[in-house]
Design an enzyme around this catalytic site. Structure first.
Site, PDB file in Angstrom:
ATOM      1  CB  CYS A 310      -1.070  -0.011   1.074  1.00 47.89           C
ATOM      2  SG  CYS A 310      -0.449  -0.165   2.731  1.00 47.89           S
ATOM      3  NE  ARG A 340       6.360  -7.647   5.495  1.00 47.78           N
ATOM      4  CZ  ARG A 340       5.244  -7.350   6.133  1.00 47.78           C
ATOM      5  NH1 ARG A 340       5.014  -7.897   7.309  1.00 47.78           N
ATOM      6  NH2 ARG A 340       4.382  -6.501   5.617  1.00 47.78           N
ATOM      7  CD  GLU A 342       9.190 -12.324   8.653  1.00 49.52           C
ATOM      8  OE1 GLU A 342       9.538 -12.236   9.842  1.00 49.52           O
ATOM      9  OE2 GLU A 342       8.162 -11.788   8.217  1.00 49.52           O
ATOM     10  NE  ARG A 351       7.005 -15.414  11.648  1.00 47.82           N
ATOM     11  CZ  ARG A 351       6.280 -14.301  11.733  1.00 47.82           C
ATOM     12  NH1 ARG A 351       6.647 -13.218  11.090  1.00 47.82           N
ATOM     13  NH2 ARG A 351       5.195 -14.273  12.483  1.00 47.82           N
ATOM     14  CD  GLU A 359      -1.822  -3.976   1.620  1.00 46.01           C
ATOM     15  OE1 GLU A 359      -2.376  -4.845   2.321  1.00 46.01           O
ATOM     16  OE2 GLU A 359      -0.902  -3.261   2.015  1.00 46.01           O
ATOM     17  CG  ASP A 422      -3.223  -9.028  13.985  1.00 45.17           C
ATOM     18  OD1 ASP A 422      -3.221  -8.171  13.073  1.00 45.17           O
ATOM     19  OD2 ASP A 422      -2.243  -9.255  14.718  1.00 45.17           O
ATOM     20  CD  GLU A 440      -1.023 -10.552  11.489  1.00 48.08           C
ATOM     21  OE1 GLU A 440      -0.250 -10.346  12.435  1.00 48.08           O
ATOM     22  OE2 GLU A 440      -1.074  -9.822  10.480  1.00 48.08           O
ATOM     23  CG  ASN A 443      -3.254  -6.960   8.856  1.00 49.64           C
ATOM     24  OD1 ASN A 443      -3.596  -6.668   7.709  1.00 49.64           O
ATOM     25  ND2 ASN A 443      -2.043  -6.765   9.296  1.00 49.64           N
ATOM     26  CB  CYS A 469      -4.732  -1.465   3.687  1.00 49.36           C
ATOM     27  SG  CYS A 469      -3.502  -1.678   4.948  1.00 49.36           S
ATOM     28  NE  ARG A 476       2.052 -15.445   8.001  1.00 52.27           N
ATOM     29  CZ  ARG A 476       2.501 -14.575   8.882  1.00 52.27           C
ATOM     30  NH1 ARG A 476       1.657 -13.830   9.573  1.00 52.27           N
ATOM     31  NH2 ARG A 476       3.796 -14.447   9.061  1.00 52.27           N
TER      32      ARG A 476
HETATM   33  P1  ATP Z   1       3.649 -11.118  11.817  1.00 53.53           P
HETATM   34  O1  ATP Z   1       3.310 -10.478  13.130  1.00 53.53           O
HETATM   35  O2  ATP Z   1       3.165 -12.498  11.665  1.00 53.53           O
HETATM   36  O3  ATP Z   1       5.091 -10.926  11.439  1.00 53.53           O
HETATM   37  P2  ATP Z   1       2.997  -8.725  10.497  1.00 53.53           P
HETATM   38  O4  ATP Z   1       2.286  -7.989  11.572  1.00 53.53           O
HETATM   39  O5  ATP Z   1       4.409  -8.439  10.228  1.00 53.53           O
HETATM   40  O6  ATP Z   1       2.812 -10.287  10.732  1.00 53.53           O
HETATM   41  P3  ATP Z   1       1.647  -7.307   8.485  1.00 53.53           P
HETATM   42  O7  ATP Z   1       2.746  -6.395   8.203  1.00 53.53           O
HETATM   43  O8  ATP Z   1       0.505  -6.811   9.269  1.00 53.53           O
HETATM   44  O9  ATP Z   1       2.165  -8.629   9.172  1.00 53.53           O
HETATM   45  O10 ATP Z   1       1.194  -7.960   7.111  1.00 53.53           O
HETATM   46  C1  ATP Z   1      -0.138  -8.314   6.812  1.00 53.53           C
HETATM   47  C2  ATP Z   1      -0.290  -9.738   6.380  1.00 53.53           C
HETATM   48  O11 ATP Z   1       0.771 -10.158   5.529  1.00 53.53           O
HETATM   49  C3  ATP Z   1      -0.272 -10.737   7.510  1.00 53.53           C
HETATM   50  O12 ATP Z   1      -1.531 -10.833   8.105  1.00 53.53           O
HETATM   51  C4  ATP Z   1       0.095 -12.008   6.792  1.00 53.53           C
HETATM   52  O13 ATP Z   1      -1.038 -12.541   6.137  1.00 53.53           O
HETATM   53  C5  ATP Z   1       1.040 -11.534   5.738  1.00 53.53           C
HETATM   54  N1  ATP Z   1       2.451 -11.708   6.154  1.00 53.53           N
HETATM   55  C6  ATP Z   1       3.220 -10.855   6.841  1.00 53.53           C
HETATM   56  N2  ATP Z   1       4.459 -11.347   7.003  1.00 53.53           N
HETATM   57  C7  ATP Z   1       4.470 -12.555   6.391  1.00 53.53           C
HETATM   58  C8  ATP Z   1       5.470 -13.567   6.195  1.00 53.53           C
HETATM   59  N3  ATP Z   1       6.706 -13.409   6.648  1.00 53.53           N
HETATM   60  N4  ATP Z   1       5.132 -14.690   5.521  1.00 53.53           N
HETATM   61  C9  ATP Z   1       3.891 -14.855   5.030  1.00 53.53           C
HETATM   62  N5  ATP Z   1       2.911 -13.942   5.179  1.00 53.53           N
HETATM   63  C10 ATP Z   1       3.182 -12.799   5.843  1.00 53.53           C
HETATM   64 ZN    ZN Z   2      -1.473  -1.879   3.829  1.00 49.86          ZN
HETATM   65 MG    MG Z   3       6.221  -9.366  10.745  1.00 47.68          MG
END
Ligand code: ATP
Ligand code: ZN
Ligand code: MG
Length: 510
Positions: A310, A340, A342, A351, A359, A422, A440, A443, A469, A476
């Site tokens: 976004c 990301r 991770e 993850r 989005e 969430d 999660e 969200n 958004c 997931r």
């Molecule tokens: P988490 O707390 O699990 O790291 P986040 O708060 O970083 O998630 P957001 O930035 O809110 O996640 O991203 C929105 C959505 O993107 C999440 O609800 C999830 O569906 C997806 N998402 C985020 N990080 C990942 C990842 N590393 N792998 C797969 N899906 C992801």
């Molecule tokens: Zn967003």
């Molecule tokens: Mg995260």
């Protein structure tokens, strides 16, 4: 707040023949500024001026409440006028040699705090204050507000040390009916065994073969047909690469998650000749000559792969005055993957470092967004309860006091309406529903004016505009579905199977 400043005014010529006059004019210029300060008694202003050498004067200013460094730089304009008109002396520069600030704290730090630009930092436990000393700071540093941001950062670090280790805010708003689940398969392991997915060439990423892709496609069809098309959203396509200056400085990503970003380097040149040596090395050694490579790519200006989709959308609307009939803006994006780093948190497809997400972005008047939120909630509930048939829950992760903070919106806000909610699901392979962390899987956020302001989005009638958004993480969704339903397609919910094309043949290897 207490300020002690030692500065220096440097002139373009010898001032010694006029030194008394010069000091008199400085006092006059100082008075011009002080006249405008309403609570002058409280600020306890004192100043001293001393000839330092033939073309500079040392300044010492002490104040309370009002910033000494700001007053110091404000003197320049009227002083330049007095000196120019009367003595034909110009000001070359104003410099701050030393600045000490003592400011109050709500909490004392629990550990040592380090902070750039500050030479000395001390805490007074009895007074509950912090004293910082800075040396040799220039005008740019002051006018950009860096001093104030140093103080803000110190307070932020102290606050942070209190929250660390504490559980995040989590208030359950809805729980689905419990499901009688007898499966405890880790879906990633099973998908690898069946050749539905395979590790990609770099860490934390997957190749999705046809069977896995078929399930992803079913999820996307559900999202489109059950949610986005009925709610009037239109599809758009984004760019994969994001500018640090243009986007991440404004959204705060470089403050919040610089350690999670995948950075991108451009070649320094497209000139084949300049790459010749690199090419020769590759051809001869069949290895990557990293020392040479580092010389051939550039890290500035900072760029990276999309972290979320976004921000780039808001950026593309930056500074535009949007017409009334464009609202509400209802868009979704699903071609840009999110990246990301991770690191140790990586697990399976849940993850990953590269994920596929739809989005959904909405921009409009507060009431319209709150309305939309209700309709999303209903539709999500239907999808999860009746089509995917999963065990899930919804939790507000933004404390209620923060949902109300600083908003001019008059309507009563209910828990979970502003900020982030969430959507979480139980992964049976992790253990019991009570004892394990749920995943999660998506969200929903309404973030008020945050990005509207950050990217200066305007509208015809100057109305209050909010944005929000909802990020639907496809990996997931798939992980949750398979973890709760298993791999026996006959057992999958009929309503889900309506969206699922015939499962393609699995690849087999000897
Ligand atoms: P988490 O707390 O699990 O790291 P986040 O708060 O970083 O998630 P957001 O930035 O809110 O996640 O991203 C929105 C959505 O993107 C999440 O609800 C999830 O569906 C997806 N998402 C985020 N990080 C990942 C990842 N590393 N792998 C797969 N899906 C992801
Ligand atoms: Zn967003
Ligand atoms: Mg995260």
């Amino acid at each position: 707040m207490k300020y002690n400043l030692v500065g220096k005014i440097i002139f373009n010529k010898d001032i010694t023949p006029n030194k008394e006059k010069v000091i008199e004019f400085i006092k006059q210029a100082e008075n011009d500024i002080l006249k405008k300060i309403t609570d002058l008694e409280e600020i306890n202003f004192t100043s001293e001026y001393k000839i330092e050498n033939k073309n500079s004067i040392q300044v010492i200013i002490c104040t309370k409440k009002k910033s000494a460094h700001i007053i110091f730089y404000r003197i320049r304009k009227s002083l330049a006028e007095y000196l120019g008109k009367n003595l034909h002396i110009g000001i070359s520069s104003l410099e701050i040699k030393f600045l000490k600030i003592v400011f109050p704290l709500e909490k004392l730090p629990q550990e040592d705090i380090s902070i750039p630009f500050v030479n000395v930092i001390e805490f007074d436990k009895n007074e509950k204050t912090c004293a910082i000393e800075l040396e040799k700071i220039d005008k740019n540093f002051i006018t950009k507000g860096n001093v104030e941001r140093i103080i803000k950062r110190i307070r932020e670090k102290i606050d942070h040390s209190y929250y660390e280790g504490k559980k995040e805010y989590h208030k359950v708003l809805y729980e689905s009916p419990k499901k009688n689940i007898k499966i405890d398969i880790d879906p990633t392991i099973e998908m690898v065994n069946r050749n539905w997915i395979a590790p990609a060439s770099t860490k934390g990423k997957w190749i999705y073969w046809a069977p896995a892709t078929n399930i992803f496609n079913a999820m996307e069809k559900i999202v489109l047909e059950e949610l986005l098309i009925p709610l009037g959203f239109n599809e758009m396509k984004n760019s994969n690469i994001v500018s640090g200056e243009e986007i991440w400085l404004k959204t705060g990503h470089l403050e919040g998650m610089p350690m999670e970003i995948y950075y991108v380097a451009e070649p320094k040149t497209r000139n084949t000749k300049e790459w010749e040596y690199f090419i020769d090395l590759v051809k001869i050694t069949q290895e990557i000559p990293y020392d040479e490579f580092k010389k051939m790519v550039q890290l500035e200006p900072l760029k990276g792969l999309a972290y979320a989709q976004c921000p780039s959308i808001y950026w593309a609307l930056k500074g535009k005055t949007i017409t009334d009939d464009s609202f509400p803006i209802l868009l979704f994006e699903r071609t840009t993957n999110s990246f990301r780093y991770e690191s140790g948190g990586r697990h399976g497809i849940e993850r990953v470092d590269e994920f596929h997400r739809i989005e959904v972005v909405f921009i409009g008047e507060p009431n319209d967004l709150l309305d939309l939120q209700k309709r999303f909630m209903e539709k999500y509930k239907k999808i999860f309860n009746e089509i995917l048939e999963i065990e899930w829950r919804m939790a507000s992760v933004t404390p209620f006091y923060m949902q109300q903070a600083g908003d001019i919106f008059k309507e009563d806000i209910e828990e979970g309406q502003l900020g982030t909610v969430d959507y979480e699901a139980w992964l049976p392979y992790r253990g019991s529903r009570e004892e394990t962390e749920w995943l999660e899987f998506q969200n929903f956020s309404i973030i008020g004016e945050k990005y509207i302001k950050a990217f200066n989005l305007k509208n015809q009638k100057n109305k209050l505009i909010w944005s929000g958004c909802t990020g639907i993480g496809l990996e997931r969704w798939v992980a949750v579905f398979l973890a709760q339903h298993g791999f026996n397609i006959e057992d999958w919910p009929d309503k889900f199977k309506k969206y699922l094309d015939k499962m393609p043949k699995e690849l087999k290897f000897f």
